[in-house]
Write an enzyme that holds these catalytic residues in place. Structure first.
Site, PDB file in Angstrom:
ATOM      1  CG  ASN A 177     112.807  21.853   8.618  1.00  0.00           C
ATOM      2  OD1 ASN A 177     111.935  22.687   8.862  1.00  0.00           O
ATOM      3  ND2 ASN A 177     114.080  22.019   8.966  1.00  0.00           N
ATOM      4  CD1 TRP A 178     107.450  21.622   4.433  1.00  0.00           C
ATOM      5  CD2 TRP A 178     105.664  22.945   4.684  1.00  0.00           C
ATOM      6  NE1 TRP A 178     106.374  20.934   3.951  1.00  0.00           N
ATOM      7  CE2 TRP A 178     105.253  21.727   4.091  1.00  0.00           C
ATOM      8  CE3 TRP A 178     104.703  23.922   4.934  1.00  0.00           C
ATOM      9  CZ2 TRP A 178     103.923  21.478   3.748  1.00  0.00           C
ATOM     10  CZ3 TRP A 178     103.381  23.668   4.597  1.00  0.00           C
ATOM     11  CH2 TRP A 178     102.990  22.451   4.012  1.00  0.00           C
ATOM     12  CE  LYS A 179     115.831  23.869   6.277  1.00  0.00           C
ATOM     13  NZ  LYS A 179     117.224  24.003   6.000  1.00  0.00           N
TER      14      LYS A 179
ATOM     15  CG  HIS B  15     117.248  22.649  12.009  1.00  0.00           C
ATOM     16  ND1 HIS B  15     118.132  23.493  11.383  1.00  0.00           N
ATOM     17  CD2 HIS B  15     116.823  21.762  11.063  1.00  0.00           C
ATOM     18  CE1 HIS B  15     118.234  23.132  10.101  1.00  0.00           C
ATOM     19  NE2 HIS B  15     117.450  22.080   9.888  1.00  0.00           N
TER      20      HIS B  15
ATOM     21  CD  GLU C  34     118.424  26.092   8.725  1.00  0.00           C
ATOM     22  OE1 GLU C  34     118.872  25.575   7.695  1.00  0.00           O
ATOM     23  OE2 GLU C  34     117.206  26.157   8.980  1.00  0.00           O
TER      24      GLU C  34
ATOM     25  CD  GLU D 259     118.750  18.016   9.658  1.00  0.00           C
ATOM     26  OE1 GLU D 259     118.526  18.925  10.465  1.00  0.00           O
ATOM     27  OE2 GLU D 259     118.244  17.961   8.536  1.00  0.00           O
TER      28      GLU D 259
ATOM     29  N   GLY E 100     121.371  22.265   2.964  1.00  0.00           N
ATOM     30  CA  GLY E 100     121.076  23.313   1.973  1.00  0.00           C
ATOM     31  C   GLY E 100     122.261  23.697   1.114  1.00  0.00           C
TER      32      GLY E 100
ATOM     33  N   GLY F 218     114.826  19.140   3.889  1.00  0.00           N
ATOM     34  CA  GLY F 218     114.542  20.586   3.859  1.00  0.00           C
ATOM     35  C   GLY F 218     114.024  20.996   2.496  1.00  0.00           C
ATOM     36  N   GLY F 219     114.950  21.467   1.657  1.00  0.00           N
ATOM     37  CA  GLY F 219     114.590  22.007   0.340  1.00  0.00           C
ATOM     38  C   GLY F 219     113.686  21.080  -0.463  1.00  0.00           C
TER      39      GLY F 219
HETATM   40  C1  PEP Z   1     117.228  20.564   7.025  1.00  0.00           C
HETATM   41  O1  PEP Z   1     117.397  21.754   7.149  1.00  0.00           O
HETATM   42  O2  PEP Z   1     116.658  19.897   7.888  1.00  0.00           O
HETATM   43  C2  PEP Z   1     117.688  19.955   5.781  1.00  0.00           C
HETATM   44  C3  PEP Z   1     117.981  18.684   5.758  1.00  0.00           C
HETATM   45  O3  PEP Z   1     117.793  20.790   4.745  1.00  0.00           O
HETATM   46  P1  PEP Z   1     118.238  20.431   3.236  1.00  0.00           P
HETATM   47  O4  PEP Z   1     117.628  19.141   2.839  1.00  0.00           O
HETATM   48  O5  PEP Z   1     117.738  21.569   2.451  1.00  0.00           O
HETATM   49  O6  PEP Z   1     119.707  20.332   3.266  1.00  0.00           O
END
Ligand code: PEP
Length: 686
Positions: free
Chosen positions: A443-445, A530, A532, A602, A608, A669-670
């Site tokens: 997930n590049w966000k 998600h 966010e 999640e 994050g 994510g990251g």
């Molecule tokens: C996400 O936002 O889907 C996620 C899992 O982020 P991260 O790995 O950065 O916690």
């Protein structure tokens, strides 16, 4: 506004259909007579036998009542609103016809309970049609009053209730009697015409001739005697007052009119009513004969009123041994008086004091029982309000009990499954494990410009093409990257997905990107729900439900995110939260649609933040999520559903997490922003 409109229209439709459906179900013969009137107007009555019109009457009431209840509880919202719209379109077409051609005086929409003119019916149906179109436009905006798993009970019970109401009313009598011949009605009063009542109006036109010229005149402009009379026509211009009872008369076999004699008789009178002796049910003739004997013993006049001819009367006498006198009354009147053939009426003077179906005649096993006692033996003595309450209780109570029983059964099943020994449980899942897809999704966000994104996608594509991964790999990019990145990916190796899509299909929604647009770039997946987007863009379960439906409709697979906040985890509410999130947005799907859902658990506190759920914590909740899916869709669907873990997942902790039987990969994510990091997580499946 759409939600308010859909729900307001749904209530109007529901209440109208429940009322009209129940009124018809409680008087199936009345509805049958009305259907016959329509067929007669169309010249088709001869082709429709009585059994067919009666079955149509029962089916029509069941359809109306069921549609009303399904609308009220918002059961199968899309199918119900489509059926409602079709039904209203057909009904409105019929009412346009009756408003223009006037083939029947009353549409019969609400039985005898509410009589509307044909124009009033048309106006009513136009309003209902508009309501049906509104509900059809936004069916999913109707709030559900009954959970999906309990819907099958409501569907079956509603249909059963409607059919049972019709059958009971046919066997006994309609529980509500809206006709002028109800218990307590004074027949003489019903025939009275008040002194100041409007009289019928007539106009006469005269046709006269003079010098070969013919002209029409009225009394107001009647010409001199040089005109010769040729013809005259008289037409009725207004009906005047029609008393509720206007066609009740009793003609004895010798031709004398006995109406007054019978209605002014001081004591009791029995009237056995049979519109047609040819089709009358003769199974209870013994009880009828006993009542006749009782009447003779107590000096109570007894007549059988029928519209049948002498031959049919003779036949009835032959098969039942009837000795009572017969008299003639209009067929339609007799059908209106009582919905039973034959049925029994008891009068005291001109007042109806008892009314019985031939299936439930008063018990006179004691021939000395007084007529005063006998008249109270009909079962229509309850006040209307009590009867309404009884009907509601008969509907609500069994439905509630059935629903409770079903839910308890589902709950005990769930408990039993939870009690399966842990070892057995894991073994079971491990064998099933092979059935579902392992996935690592990025997930590049809101990271990387177009050039950076293309470079990363290319790098990943090349690496993974060279060294085949042991799992499905997906990268979900911002909208702006999709079309370009799609050019560089071999989607058999690295599939493409979006991070969001609109909750609207298309139109004036500046800045939004529809599911169809996402699909047209070549993308195959979309992340929805998600945390966010739930938090920063106020995406509610209802909005997400719309998005999911649109994504699936456009052929996208959905990575649906769920997870609890730190506070919710501390309060040990994580199970409750994830279950509600699934129920709120994806459990409306059919099992077939649900096959296109990948769940991503999640925990918000881990996204994050560098905090990761321990492998045990993650496995516990993944197993729980799978059990909830199993409860909803069955074990097979649950075993086929991929459930990913997301939240600070990296190459170092992925192997431990992915080793758990219910963790089928990760949403990253990251760590998905660098090819090497992402590849490190993918390699955890090796
Ligand atoms: C996400 O936002 O889907 C996620 C899992 O982020 P991260 O790995 O950065 O916690």
């Amino acid at each position: 506004m759409k939600t308010i409109a859909a729900n307001a229209c749904r209530i109007v439709l529901a209440l109208t259909f429940i009322f009209s459906g129940y009124v018809k179900a409680s008087d199936p013969l009345g509805t049958q007579y009305k259907i016959h009137d329509y067929l007669e107007a169309l010249g088709l009555a001869a082709y429709a036998p009585d059994w067919l019109t009666l079955c149509s009457s029962i089916a029509l009431s069941a359809v109306e009542f069921s549609l009303g209840i399904f609308m009220l509880f918002a059961i199968r919202r899309r199918a119900t609103s489509a059926a409602m719209l079709l039904f209203m379109m057909a009904m409105t077409a019929i009412t346009v016809w009756i408003a223009i051609a006037d083939p029947v005086s009353d549409c019969g929409c609400f039985g005898d309970a509410v009589i509307l003119t044909n124009m009033q019916t048309l106006a009513k149906n136009i309003v209902l049609l508009a309501c049906a179109a509104t509900v059809y436009a936004w069916p999913l905006r109707m709030y559900r009053f009954i959970s999906r798993p309990a819907q099958w009970i409501a569907i079956n019970y509603t249909i059963l209730f409607s059919l049972a109401s019709s059958i009971v009313s046919l066997y006994l009598l309609p529980p509500f009697d809206f006709r002028p011949y109800h218990i307590g009605a004074d027949l003489l009063k019903g025939m009275e015409i008040p002194a100041d009542a409007p009289q019928p109006q007539f106009t006469t036109t005269f046709v006269l001739e003079k010098n070969g010229e013919r002209k029409e005149f009225t009394l107001d402009d009647y010409p001199d005697s040089t005109w010769t009379f040729v013809d005259s026509k008289t037409v009725q211009t207004s009906e005047g007052y029609v008393p509720p009872i206007h066609d009740f008369s009793i003609q004895l076999e010798d031709g004398t009119d006995a109406t007054d004699n019978i209605l002014t008789h001081k004591g009791y009178t029995f009237l056995l009513i049979s519109p047609h002796l040819e089709t009358a049910d003769d199974s209870n003739f013994g009880d009828i004969d006993r009542i006749y004997e009782y009447a003779k013993q107590h000096d109570i006049p007894f007549y059988c009123l029928t519209a049948s001819t002498g031959k049919a009367i003779q036949h009835w006498q032959d098969i039942t041994g009837a000795e009572y006198p017969f008299a003639n009354t209009d067929e339609t009147t007799l059908k209106t008086v009582i919905r039973s053939n034959p049925g029994l009426l008891m009068l005291r003077g001109p007042v109806i004091v008892g009314k019985w179906s031939h299936n439930a005649l008063p018990d006179i096993s004691d021939p000395d029982v007084s007529p005063d006692k006998l008249q109270s033996l009909h079962d229509n003595t309850r006040p209307a309000s009590q009867k309404v309450l009884l009907v509601i209780l008969w509907f609500i109570l069994p439905l509630t009990m059935l629903t409770l029983a079903d839910r308890t059964w589902a709950w005990t099943k769930w408990i039993r499954r939870k009690r399966v020994k842990p070892q057995q449980h894991i073994k079971h899942l491990k064998t099933k494990n092979n059935m579902r897809k392992k996935i690592v999704a990025g997930n590049w966000k809101m990271n990387m410009n177009l050039q950076e994104g293309i470079a990363l996608a290319k790098e990943l594509n090349d690496t993974l093409t060279a060294e085949k991964p042991n799992c499905g790999v997906i990268i979900c990019t911002p909208f702006i990257h999709l079309a370009s990145v799609a050019q560089f990916l071999n989607q058999d190796v690295v599939a493409l997905g979006a991070e969001n899509c609109a909750d609207k299909e298309k139109g004036a929604f500046t800045g939004e990107v529809s599911a169809e647009m996402v699909k047209s770039t070549g993308a195959q997946y979309v992340i929805l729900g998600h945390s966010e987007r739930r938090e920063y863009y106020n995406e509610t379960p209802e909005i997400l439900k719309e998005k999911v439906l649109l994504a699936l409709k456009n052929g996208l697979k959905v990575i649906f995110c769920i997870g609890e906040s730190k506070e919710e985890r501390e309060a040990n509410k994580q199970n409750e939260v994830v279950k509600a999130e699934l129920e709120g947005s994806v459990f409306n799907l059919t099992a077939e649609e649900f096959a296109n859902i990948v769940i991503a658990y999640e925990p918000i506190w881990a996204i994050g933040t560098g905090l990761t759920a321990t492998a045990e914590q993650a496995e516990d909740i993944h197993a729980y999520i799978r059990s909830v899916v199993a409860e909803k869709y069955g074990q097979e669907v649950a075993d086929n559903t991929s459930i990913l873990y997301g939240g600070s997942c990296k190459a170092s902790n992925a192997p431990e997490l992915f080793a758990k039987p219910d963790i089928d990969g990760g949403l990253i994510g990251g760590a998905s922003l660098k090819a090497a990091d992402f590849k490190g997580i993918i390699d955890a499946w090796k």
